[in-house]
Design a protein around this motif. Structure first.
Motif, PDB file in Angstrom:
ATOM      1  N   CYS A  86       0.850  -1.198   0.000  1.00 23.37           N
ATOM      2  CA  CYS A  86       0.000   0.000   0.000  1.00 23.37           C
ATOM      3  C   CYS A  86       0.885   1.248   0.000  1.00 23.37           C
ATOM      4  N   ARG A  87       0.607   2.178  -0.882  1.00 14.49           N
ATOM      5  CA  ARG A  87       1.575   3.228  -1.206  1.00 14.49           C
ATOM      6  C   ARG A  87       1.916   4.164  -0.057  1.00 14.49           C
ATOM      7  N   TYR A  88       0.977   4.420   0.851  1.00 17.54           N
ATOM      8  CA  TYR A  88       1.278   5.328   1.964  1.00 17.54           C
ATOM      9  C   TYR A  88       1.136   4.633   3.315  1.00 17.54           C
ATOM     10  N   ASP A 170      -4.763   2.896   1.232  1.00 13.87           N
ATOM     11  CA  ASP A 170      -3.408   3.420   1.049  1.00 13.87           C
ATOM     12  C   ASP A 170      -2.621   3.453   2.352  1.00 13.87           C
TER      13      ASP A 170
END
Length: 271
Positions: A86-88, A170
């Motif tokens: 998950c990117r963040y 995210d």
């Protein structure tokens, strides 16, 4: 000798791993390492978080987070592990750990904390009494459960700043949270909450080790549960809170799966 075969030189695998810095211009950038320590008359608290080898090799950010604090008579410890896919997630772990410790420390040193202590005393006096169990569960609402709620709300506030590009997934993260205090008679109370993998471990020298949570795992490697509002809506959260009393304690350890996985081949072995 002329008849000698080819010689193959194999490099030390450790020399092949790179350690590239994470992009300092990236959104939600944070340092590649974190550490903190706190020493007082009763205990020594230490926290550390460092990128895994694969993250360092690819120049990715550190996804884990750790927090410690001493608030009143309570020691607070928390670790969170952002989902690598998950990117963040790194920001989710940072927000969840920081807010959970802040909120729980504030609650335990308020009237809600005093109510929890009274309920705990009654519970330990008669753990099987329905009334004492209900009172203890009710006291969680304004202490541990509130801390988890506030951690989720911190992530939701971050999303609300940019709802067009950010979503809850995210910021997916696990959360292990614990609080400890010494009573007047020398016994110690431990209150904990856990969602996701990793471990909360009570160690009593020389050889007693007790796992205080049941790690969440799925059918595939790295599959686990993450912090989300459904945890509160279903009431499941109360099943994840534990209170424990022990006459002595050598260490209380909170570790993400980055620590437990190299030591145990599976969650079944861990438990």
């Amino acid at each position: 000798r002329g008849d000698a075969g080819p010689v193959v030189e194999i490099a030390d695998p450790r020399t092949l791993w790179r350690s590239l810095p994470a992009d300092s211009a990236a959104r939600f950038h944070k340092p590649d390492t974190y550490s903190d320590h706190l020493i007082h008359a009763e205990a020594r608290l230490m926290a550390a978080s460092i990128r895994g080898r694969a993250h360092a090799h690819r120049g990715l950010h550190r996804d884990d987070e750790a927090r410690i604090a001493r608030v009143g008579a309570w020691d607070l410890l928390c670790v969170a592990d952002g989902a690598g896919s998950c990117r963040y997630a790194r920001r989710g772990a940072e927000l969840a750990a920081g807010e959970a410790v802040r909120s729980l420390g504030e609650a335990l040193n308020s009237d809600a904390g005093a109510t929890l202590e009274r309920a705990a005393i009654a519970y330990f006096a008669d753990p099987h009494a329905p009334a004492s169990r209900r009172a203890l569960q009710a006291s969680y609402q304004h202490t541990v459960v509130k801390a988890v709620f506030d951690a989720i709300r911190a992530i939701q506030r971050e999303i609300a700043r940019d709802p067009a590009t950010l979503q809850l997934k995210d910021f997916s993260t696990t959360l292990l949270l614990a609080a400890r205090r010494t009573l007047d008679d020398g016994e110690q109370w431990l209150i904990s909450f856990a969602i996701g993998d990793g471990a909360i471990v009570l160690y009593t020298a020389p050889d007693r080790v007790e796992l205080l949570n049941r790690p969440d795992s799925g059918d595939y490697a790295g599959q686990t549960r993450f912090l989300d509002p459904a945890l509160l809506e279903s009431g499941e959260i109360y099943q994840r809170v534990r209170i424990h009393k022990t006459p002595r304690m050598s260490a209380l350890i909170l570790a993400t799966d980055g620590v437990t996985d190299p030591c145990f081949s599976s969650d079944r072995q861990l438990t």
